[in-house]
Design a protein around this motif. Sequence first.
Motif, PDB file in Angstrom:
ATOM      1  N   THR A 170      -2.181 -14.858 -34.297  1.00  0.00           N
ATOM      2  CA  THR A 170      -3.553 -14.390 -34.549  1.00  0.00           C
ATOM      3  C   THR A 170      -3.711 -13.708 -35.894  1.00  0.00           C
ATOM      4  O   THR A 170      -4.726 -13.070 -36.149  1.00  0.00           O
ATOM      5  CB  THR A 170      -3.986 -13.403 -33.449  1.00  0.00           C
ATOM      6  OG1 THR A 170      -3.068 -12.304 -33.424  1.00  0.00           O
ATOM      7  CG2 THR A 170      -4.019 -14.075 -32.092  1.00  0.00           C
ATOM      8  N   VAL A 172      -2.086  -9.768 -29.712  1.00  0.00           N
ATOM      9  CA  VAL A 172      -2.184 -10.195 -28.315  1.00  0.00           C
ATOM     10  C   VAL A 172      -0.920  -9.845 -27.542  1.00  0.00           C
ATOM     11  O   VAL A 172      -0.704 -10.321 -26.430  1.00  0.00           O
ATOM     12  CB  VAL A 172      -2.479 -11.710 -28.204  1.00  0.00           C
ATOM     13  CG1 VAL A 172      -3.878 -12.013 -28.713  1.00  0.00           C
ATOM     14  CG2 VAL A 172      -1.440 -12.535 -28.941  1.00  0.00           C
ATOM     15  N   THR A 203      -8.182  -7.760 -26.834  1.00  0.00           N
ATOM     16  CA  THR A 203      -8.155  -8.212 -28.227  1.00  0.00           C
ATOM     17  C   THR A 203      -9.271  -9.209 -28.521  1.00  0.00           C
ATOM     18  O   THR A 203      -9.806  -9.240 -29.631  1.00  0.00           O
ATOM     19  CB  THR A 203      -6.782  -8.815 -28.550  1.00  0.00           C
ATOM     20  OG1 THR A 203      -5.778  -7.806 -28.391  1.00  0.00           O
ATOM     21  CG2 THR A 203      -6.721  -9.350 -29.970  1.00  0.00           C
ATOM     22  N   CYS A 204      -9.649 -10.014 -27.531  1.00  0.00           N
ATOM     23  CA  CYS A 204     -10.743 -10.964 -27.755  1.00  0.00           C
ATOM     24  C   CYS A 204     -12.025 -10.232 -28.113  1.00  0.00           C
ATOM     25  O   CYS A 204     -12.741 -10.622 -29.035  1.00  0.00           O
ATOM     26  CB  CYS A 204     -10.962 -11.822 -26.518  1.00  0.00           C
ATOM     27  SG  CYS A 204      -9.718 -13.098 -26.285  1.00  0.00           S
ATOM     28  N   GLY A 207      -9.387 -12.595 -30.768  1.00  0.00           N
ATOM     29  CA  GLY A 207      -8.154 -13.057 -30.148  1.00  0.00           C
ATOM     30  C   GLY A 207      -7.720 -14.428 -30.620  1.00  0.00           C
ATOM     31  O   GLY A 207      -8.002 -14.840 -31.749  1.00  0.00           O
ATOM     32  N   CYS A 255      -3.768  -7.864 -24.463  1.00  0.00           N
ATOM     33  CA  CYS A 255      -4.001  -9.206 -23.937  1.00  0.00           C
ATOM     34  C   CYS A 255      -3.261  -9.408 -22.607  1.00  0.00           C
ATOM     35  O   CYS A 255      -2.263 -10.121 -22.576  1.00  0.00           O
ATOM     36  CB  CYS A 255      -3.585 -10.257 -24.961  1.00  0.00           C
ATOM     37  SG  CYS A 255      -4.109 -11.942 -24.542  1.00  0.00           S
TER      38      CYS A 255
END
Length: 269
Positions: A55, A79, A207-208, A213, A238
């Motif tokens: 990421t 993540v 994290t998204c 993410g 995550c």
Amino acid sequence: MALWTLFGMKRGKATTAWPGPEGTDDGQDGVLGMPRYHPGLCREDCSACADACPTAAITMRAPGRNGDGTLDVDYGRCVVCQLCTEACPTGAMAPSGDWAFGVSRREDLVWARSAADLPETVRRPGFTRSLHIRHVDAGSCNGCESELQALNNPFYNLHRLGIFFTPSPRFADLLLVTGPVTNAMLEPLKATYEAMPEPRWVMAVGTCAVSGGVSGGGYASGHGLEGVLPVDVWLPGCPPNPAAIIEALLMFLKRRPQRVVGGRMSHAG
């Protein structure tokens, strides 16, 4: 007497006393947290961890930049896959149990040259008593939702802390968002926020929701809440575990201190 009642009486109280005195069981013994960065162990000719990161949470510093180490580390993009710790040949990126990464300022998730150089964290005041939360899944894989469900199990028993989930945004103080904010959920998310009474606050969980993410920036989703809604609490992971979510909520309520500044846990060097 029902069998489950007898079983419960025999087992006794299941709810943890955490958060309480140091050493109280938080349910996270042996659980890996965010990789810990040891800049003094970095080799200038090595990019193994950055190459392994899916990421771009770890990137190489531009030549000539001042600061410790050779890496830029953004925990808001991490993540917690541990690929960097497996790839690093020197231990500069090492496994840790650092899971309490809730912050009130996005910049505090980014590794800084020195935590002492950062100004004091400033945020809008939150509630100091009960808190009602409206959760919106903005395209999550349901990993964060499984951790949210655990908040109301007998071990964590979120209600004992005066924190409750509500089905209506009109009764909510805090909007808790998971997922990278897909195109399909962008307008419903904004409508939910607008339906909340003032004062209202926003928490990005996972994290998204913090940065997008793994799927951030794809054809169907954005990069989380940044630039979409004003965020008061950022919590990467995550997914972040139940204790991390509770810790971040209590930080918002001024009942726990923020433990991460400049990408460093307060107990991490």
